[in-house]
Design a protein around this motif. Sequence first.
Motif, mmCIF file in Angstrom:
data_model
loop_
_atom_site.group_PDB
_atom_site.id
_atom_site.type_symbol
_atom_site.label_atom_id
_atom_site.label_comp_id
_atom_site.label_asym_id
_atom_site.label_seq_id
_atom_site.Cartn_x
_atom_site.Cartn_y
_atom_site.Cartn_z
ATOM 1 N N ARG A 1 -6.581 -6.022 -2.247
ATOM 2 C CA ARG A 1 -6.577 -6.129 -0.780
ATOM 3 C C ARG A 1 -7.929 -5.804 -0.182
ATOM 4 N NH1 ARG A 1 -0.832 -3.822 1.312
ATOM 5 N NH2 ARG A 1 -2.204 -2.607 2.619
ATOM 6 N N ASP A 2 -8.551 -4.734 -0.659
ATOM 7 C CA ASP A 2 -9.862 -4.335 -0.127
ATOM 8 C C ASP A 2 -10.931 -5.394 -0.372
ATOM 9 O OD1 ASP A 2 -8.761 -2.004 0.693
ATOM 10 O OD2 ASP A 2 -9.813 -0.692 -0.716
ATOM 11 N N LYS B 1 -10.513 -8.547 -0.286
ATOM 12 C CA LYS B 1 -10.244 -9.707 0.577
ATOM 13 C C LYS B 1 -10.611 -11.023 -0.114
ATOM 14 C CE LYS B 1 -10.747 -7.206 4.941
ATOM 15 N NZ LYS B 1 -11.007 -5.866 4.404
ATOM 16 N N SER C 1 -10.695 -14.861 -1.481
ATOM 17 C CA SER C 1 -10.455 -16.144 -0.813
ATOM 18 C C SER C 1 -10.676 -17.259 -1.824
ATOM 19 C CB SER C 1 -11.437 -16.302 0.348
ATOM 20 O OG SER C 1 -12.755 -16.291 -0.165
#
Length: 276
Positions: free
Chosen positions: A32-33, A35, A37
């Motif tokens: 999560r940290d 991020k 893509s």
Amino acid sequence: MTIYSRNMKLIILEDYDQTSDFAAKYVCKRIRDFKPSAGRLFTLGLPTGSTPLGMYKKLIELYKQGKVSFKYVKTFNMDEYVALPRDHPESYHSFMFHNFFRHIDIDPNNVHILDGNASDLMAECQAFEDKIKDAGGIELFVGGIGPDGHVAFNEPGSSLSSRTRIKTLAMETIHANARFFGNDISKVPTQALTVGVQTIMDAREVMIMISGAHKAYALHKAIEEGVSHMWTVSAFQLHPSAMFIADEEATLELRVKTVKYFKGLMATHLKLVEDI
Ligand SMILES: N[C@@H]1[C@@H](O)[C@H](O)[C@@H](COP(=O)(O)O)O[C@@H]1O
């Protein structure tokens, strides 16, 4: 203190369930940290064995609760047996798909597991190293250890600067793994492809799970004595960001002083996963 601080952590939790919970939440937090893509995948190194099973179960739960997605995660598994058919129930391919990958949203194209049936095994090992490099290296390498302190299949005596290669398994490992082959030693593969100690050392962060009294001496060797190629997990003392997650039983061979020191840090360490 940030989670990427350059130090060695020993997280001591009560039992296996708690270590699995912490490990899963930490993996979730790191993803999560980051991020991730489409253009920037999170690379995760993964182990097999009975130790990480609880972590995989919790990660599946966290995924189902919508707390983490593996859509932009790329994985590299530590090892695979040589000459065991890929669809054999005890192959690490079967293990990973059965216990983890088929329950989450990972793109199978982003899963990398060494092919122990490749016609050119050395080329397969080199290609695996190349793929890790092309992925920009591994962000977080998760591992377990054998009772003799081996990590992946880096058996006692392995070079600490080793990279992905073919290894002949130590008798202790063959005996330990016989339980997965109907306790029939003759059925346990004797060779494996494995990432090297240096392959794991190159990861930005290493997280090792240790559970049970039978691993207690290995944990002592891992963190309380010097770096030794006879206890390959001890190499991570030299890693800038290594985390050992142990249950109480695995700490039985540690000095009281060591245990007290790390338990004193638990309030800080628990904060690492408090928002998951
Ligand atoms: N190659 C694997 C290791 O990656 C694993 O850490 C070890 C311990 O397995 P378990 O977690 O079942 O004790 O077993 C095998 O040797």
